[in-house]
Design an enzyme around this catalytic site. Structure first.
Site, PDB file in Angstrom:
ATOM      1  N   GLU A 120       0.842  -1.196   0.000  1.00  0.00           N
ATOM      2  CA  GLU A 120       0.000   0.000   0.000  1.00  0.00           C
ATOM      3  C   GLU A 120       0.884   1.256   0.000  1.00  0.00           C
ATOM      4  O   GLU A 120       0.487   2.305  -0.496  1.00  0.00           O
ATOM      5  CB  GLU A 120      -0.947   0.005   1.210  1.00  0.00           C
ATOM      6  CG  GLU A 120      -2.163   0.908   0.993  1.00  0.00           C
ATOM      7  CD  GLU A 120      -3.219   0.809   2.091  1.00  0.00           C
ATOM      8  OE1 GLU A 120      -2.947   1.236   3.226  1.00  0.00           O
ATOM      9  OE2 GLU A 120      -4.319   0.304   1.818  1.00  0.00           O
ATOM     10  N   HIS A 167       6.256 -27.086   3.273  1.00  0.00           N
ATOM     11  CA  HIS A 167       5.396 -28.195   2.828  1.00  0.00           C
ATOM     12  C   HIS A 167       4.310 -27.705   1.879  1.00  0.00           C
ATOM     13  O   HIS A 167       3.322 -28.397   1.657  1.00  0.00           O
ATOM     14  CB  HIS A 167       4.764 -28.876   4.046  1.00  0.00           C
ATOM     15  CG  HIS A 167       5.804 -29.439   4.960  1.00  0.00           C
ATOM     16  ND1 HIS A 167       6.445 -30.631   4.714  1.00  0.00           N
ATOM     17  CD2 HIS A 167       6.375 -28.933   6.080  1.00  0.00           C
ATOM     18  CE1 HIS A 167       7.339 -30.861   5.667  1.00  0.00           C
ATOM     19  NE2 HIS A 167       7.321 -29.836   6.512  1.00  0.00           N
ATOM     20  N   LYS A 173     -13.810   1.503  -3.742  1.00  0.00           N
ATOM     21  CA  LYS A 173     -14.800   1.775  -2.682  1.00  0.00           C
ATOM     22  C   LYS A 173     -16.020   2.483  -3.271  1.00  0.00           C
ATOM     23  O   LYS A 173     -17.164   2.178  -2.943  1.00  0.00           O
ATOM     24  CB  LYS A 173     -14.199   2.688  -1.613  1.00  0.00           C
ATOM     25  CG  LYS A 173     -13.129   2.052  -0.756  1.00  0.00           C
ATOM     26  CD  LYS A 173     -12.693   3.044   0.319  1.00  0.00           C
ATOM     27  CE  LYS A 173     -11.403   2.633   0.986  1.00  0.00           C
ATOM     28  NZ  LYS A 173     -10.847   3.662   1.860  1.00  0.00           N
TER      29      LYS A 173
HETATM   30  O1  F6P Z   1      -8.746   1.507   2.191  1.00  0.00           O
HETATM   31  C1  F6P Z   1      -7.451   1.461   2.652  1.00  0.00           C
HETATM   32  C2  F6P Z   1      -7.361   2.036   4.026  1.00  0.00           C
HETATM   33  O2  F6P Z   1      -7.587   3.400   3.985  1.00  0.00           O
HETATM   34  C3  F6P Z   1      -6.046   1.720   4.706  1.00  0.00           C
HETATM   35  O3  F6P Z   1      -5.041   2.595   4.344  1.00  0.00           O
HETATM   36  C4  F6P Z   1      -6.431   1.797   6.135  1.00  0.00           C
HETATM   37  O4  F6P Z   1      -5.486   1.203   6.974  1.00  0.00           O
HETATM   38  C5  F6P Z   1      -7.740   1.061   6.094  1.00  0.00           C
HETATM   39  O5  F6P Z   1      -8.334   1.454   4.878  1.00  0.00           O
HETATM   40  C6  F6P Z   1      -8.680   1.360   7.229  1.00  0.00           C
HETATM   41  O6  F6P Z   1      -8.976   2.724   7.300  1.00  0.00           O
HETATM   42  P1  F6P Z   1      -9.608   3.365   8.590  1.00  0.00           P
HETATM   43  O7  F6P Z   1      -8.658   3.152   9.706  1.00  0.00           O
HETATM   44  O8  F6P Z   1      -9.798   4.805   8.259  1.00  0.00           O
HETATM   45  O9  F6P Z   1     -10.906   2.665   8.838  1.00  0.00           O
END
Ligand code: F6P
EC number: 5.3.1.9
Length: 624
Positions: free
Chosen positions: A432, A463, A587
Site C-alpha cells: 500500500e 510443505h 470503494k
Molecule cells: O482503504 C485502505 C485504508 O484506507 C487503509 O489505508 C487503512 O489502513 C484502512 O483502509 C482502514 O482505514 P480506517 O482506519 O480509516 O478505517
C-alpha cells in the site's frame, strides 16, 4: 565563423534558474539538489528537441494527460543518475548471471554483509551482490538525497505530498522527555497524554473495573477495524503471546475485520453480550467494513441486553480515531474516545491508540517497551551512516533485486509460529505504501516499484510452496526471520527441553533452506549427476534476520526497520509512500454496485460481466 547562440539557448544563468525553479512539491520534498547536474544536460536536450519540432524535423507526439517521462521534462528519472548507470554496467559486466556459489568464493562474505542494530542482526551475504554493487547502491541513495529525506521525515516535514501532511509515526514512539514541535504544535506531550488515557482505560479493564450495562466485568474485547486498524494490532498481539498479562482479571482480545461479517458472526455466536466490549478502530471513522460490523454488533447487544441504546454504547463501545466528531455522532461517549492524528498513516498506526488491543493483551508496560524498541531503530536510522544503516541496506538490496535483477516477488518467511500474521502485515505496509507508478512530480515511472510481497510461516511454507522456490521458474527474494532464543523460561524442565529441541529444529530448517536456495545442488556433495527433476539450481537470494528473542522491544525495532526500508525505497523511486489513492475507486464503485444489487435498478449502466454476475445473485437469492 562562430555563430551567436539564440536568445533562448540554455546558458549558465538559465540552467541555474532551472535548477532553482522547482515545483512546490520538489521544494517541500527538499529536492533542490537532486539530479541537478543532469537537469542541465536535460535542458540542453530539451532546447534541441523544441527547435527540431519547430523546424518540423521532429513530429509532435500525441498529447496525453500524463505524458510518459521523456527528455523534454525537466524532471529527471532516477534512471538518469550516474549511480544507476554504473549499476546497469555492473549488471552487464557479469552481475546479471553470476551465481551465488561463485560469489561465496569471496572470503568473509558474512562479515562483509552483516549488520547489527537495536537487537537485530541482519545477514545480507546471501544476496546476489558484491561490495562494489553495494557501493554504487549507496551512491544511488545519495543521488536520491536519502540522508536529507530521512531528516525531513523525522522532523515532521510534509513528506506525504499528495495529502500535504507529515508522516510522523516516529513521533508516537518518542520518549516522554523528548521535544518535537511540528508546525507550531508540541506533539510529544499530546502523544503521551493519549498514552496516559489509554493506560487508564487498560488498567480499568485489567482490574475488572470496566463493567458492562448489567454490571458484570468485561471479559472479552473485540476490535472492529480493517487494514491498518486491524493488521498491526492483530500481528503484534499474536507475536507477543508469551507476554500476556498475568495475575490480572482475564480479558481476551479478538479481531473482526471482514465486511461480509463472517468473523463477527462467529464471535457473536459464542460471546456473552453482558461481558463484551467492542473497540471501533478507524482512522477515518468512515470505513464501511468497520461501520457495518459496528452496526451488527450494536444490534446484537441491543437485542440481547434490551434497554437504552445510548447506555449500551457507553458501556460496550470504545472508539479510536482521528475524527472525534464522527465518533460522537455515532454515539461514542467522549470519555471512551481515544484520539490520534492525521499525520499518522493507517498502516503506520499500531503505535498510536490503534494499539489498544495490544496494550490490553500484554499490558501497558510491554506496549511502552514496544514503542521504545521502535524508537531505538528510529535513532539508528537517523544517526547511522548509510553503509551501516539497517533500513537503508535492506532497502538498497531490495532496489538491486527489483530494478536490476528483475526479481519482483518477495517472500517473508518467519521461523516462529507467533509471527504468522507478519507476512500479511508487511503486505499492507509495503504494497500500500510503494505500490505506485506515478512520481512525486506526476510523471509515469519508467522503472519497477514495489515487488509482490507474500509469505507464510517458513516451516509450513516448506510443505506448500518451497517446491516453487527451489525448482520453479520464478526468481523470488526471501526474508528469513528467526529468534535465537526461545522457551528458555519454560518452568517444567522436560517440557522446556522438548520445546527447545523443537526450536533448534526450526532454526536448522531455516538455515538449511536459505543455504539450498543459495547453492542449489552444491549444498551437498553428490556422487554423480542426479536426474534433472532432482536438481536444484540455487541462486535465489535471501536475507536473514536474527534477534535475541521475540520480545516487545525487538518486535518494535523489527517493524520500524521495515517501515524505514519502505520509506528509503519510496524516496529512491520518487513516489509518495504515505498515500493510497489506488484504493478509492473500488470503494466508490462498490457503493454504487450495492445500490444496484439492493434496489434492482440501474443494471444497464454496467458492463456485460457485472450484469451477468448480479443477475446470478438475484436468481440465486430467489431460489431460481
Ligand atoms: O482503504 C485502505 C485504508 O484506507 C487503509 O489505508 C487503512 O489502513 C484502512 O483502509 C482502514 O482505514 P480506517 O482506519 O480509516 O478505517
Amino acid at each position: 565563423m562562430r555563430q551567436s547562440l539564440p536568445e533562448d539557448y540554455p546558458n549558465k544563468e538559465s540552467v541555474k534558474r532551472t535548477g532553482q525553479a522547482l515545483s512546490k512539491r520538489q521544494a517541500l520534498a527538499g529536492d533542490s539538489v537532486r539530479f541537478a547536474p543532469l537537469r542541465c544536460i536535460c535542458q540542453v536536450l530539451s532546447y534541441a528537441r523544441r527547435h527540431l519540432h519547430e523546424s518540423g524535423l521532429l513530429r509532435n507526439k500525441a498529447a496525453t494527460s500524463r505524458p510518459p517521462r521523456d527528455k523534454e521534462s525537466n524532471e529527471m528519472s532516477i534512471r538518469d543518475t550516474q549511480a544507476w548507470k554504473a549499476l546497469e554496467q555492473q549488471l552487464e559486466a557479469g552481475m546479471r548471471d553470476v551465481h551465488l556459489k561463485t560469489l561465496f568464493q569471496q572470503p568473509a562474505r558474512f562479515k562483509t554483509f552483516s549488520l547489527d542494530a537495536a537487537g537485530i542482526q541482519l545477514d545480507l551475504s546471501k544476496q546476489r551482490w558484491t561490495p562494489e554493487v553495494r557501493e554504487n547502491l549507496i551512491a544511488l541513495a545519495r543521488e536520491a538525497d536519502v540522508p536529507n529525506a530521512i531528516q525531513r521525515l523525522l522532523s515532521g516535514e510534509r513528506v506525504n505530498l499528495t495529502e500535504d501532511r507529515p508522516a510522523l509515526h516516529t513521533a508516537l514512539r518518542l520518549p516522554r522527555d523528548a521535544k518535537l514541535e511540528v508546525e507550531g504544535v508540541e506533539v510529544v506531550s499530546e502523544v503521551h497524554a493519549t498514552l496516559d488515557k489509554m493506560e487508564t482505560l487498560v488498567d480499568k479493564l485489567l482490574d475488572g473495573q470496566w463493567r458492562g450495562a448489567t454490571g458484570k466485568p468485561i471479559t472479552d474485547v473485540v476490535n472492529l477495524g480493517v487494514g491498518g486498524s486491524d493488521l498491526g494490532p492483530l500481528m503484534v498481539t499474536s507475536a507477543l503471546s508469551d507476554f500476556e498479562v498475568k495475575n490480572a482479571h482475564e480479558v481476551s482480545t479478538h479481531f473482526a475485520s471482514t465486511m461480509d461479517g463472517s468473523q463477527l458472526a462467529d464471535f457473536l455466536s459464542w460471546l456473552n453480550p453482558e461481558t463484551t466490549l467492542f473497540i471501533l478502530s478507524s482512522k477515518s471513522f468512515g470505513t464501511i467494513d468497520t461501520l457495518s460490523n459496528a452496526s451488527t454488533a450494536l444490534d446484537w447487544l441491543a437485542k440481547r441486553l434490551g434497554g437504552d441504546e445510548e447506555l449500551i454504547k457507553r458501556f460496550h463501545f470504545v472508539g479510536v480515531s482521528t475524527k472525534p466528531e464522527k465518533m460522537t455522532e455515532w454515539g461514542i461517549a467522549p470519555a471512551n474516545q481515544l484520539l490520534f492524528w492525521d499525520w499518522v498513516g493507517g498502516r503506520y498506526s499500531l503505535w498510536s491508540a490503534i494499539g489498544l488491543p495490544i496494550a490490553i493483551r500484554v499490558g501497558m508496560d510491554n506496549f511502552r517497551r514496544l514503542l521504545a524498541g521502535a524508537h531505538a531503530m528510529d535513532e539508528h536510522f537517523r544517526t547511522a551512516e548509510l553503509e551501516e544503516n539497517l533500513p537503508v541496506q535492506l532497502a538498497l538490496v531490495g532496489i538491486w533485486n527489483v530494478n536490476f535483477l528483475d526479481i519482483r516477488s518477495h517472500a517473508v518467511l518467519p521461523y516462529d509460529g507467533r509471527l504468522k500474521h507478519l507476512p500479511g502485515y508487511f503486505q499492507q505496509l509495503e504494497m500500500e505504501s510503494n505500490g505506485k507508478s506515478v512520481t512525486n512530480d506526476e510523471q509515469q515511472v519508467d522503472y519497477s516499484t514495489c515487488p509482490v510481497i507474500w509469505g507464510e510461516i517458513g516451516p509450513n511454507g516448506q510443505h506448500a510452496f518451497y517446491q516453487l522456490l527451489h525448482q520453479g521458474t520464478q526468481p523470488v527474494a526471501c526474508d528469513f526471520l528467526a529468534p535465537i532464543n526461545r522457551y528458555n523460561n519454560v518452568e517444567d524442565e522436560h517440557f522446556r527441553e522438548d520445546l527447545m529441541a523443537q526450536h533448534r529444529l526450526g532454526l536448522a530448517n531455516c538455515f538449511a533452506q536459505s543455504r539450498v536456495l543459495m547453492l542449489g545442488d552444491d549444498a551437498v556433495k553428490s556422487d554423480g549427476t542426479p536426474p534433472s527433476y532432482k536438481r536444484y539450481r540455487g541462486n535465489q537470494p535471501s536475507s536473514t534476520m536474527l534477534f535475541d528473542s521475540l520480545d516487545p522491544a525487538t518486535l518494535g525495532a523489527l517493524i520500524a526497520l521495515y517501515e524505514h526500508k519502505v520509506f528509503v525505497q519510496g524516496t529512491i523511486w520518487d513516489i509518495d509512500s504515505f498515500d493510497q489513492w489506488g484504493v478509492e475507486l473500488g470503494k466508490k464503485i462498490a457503493t454504487e454496485t450495492e445500490e444496484i444489487i439492493a434496489t434492482q435498478q440501474g443494471l444497464d449502466s454496467l458492463d456485460d460481466s457485472s450484469r451477468g454476475l448480479i443477475e446470478s445473485i438475484w436468481r440465486g437469492q430467489q431460489g431460481k
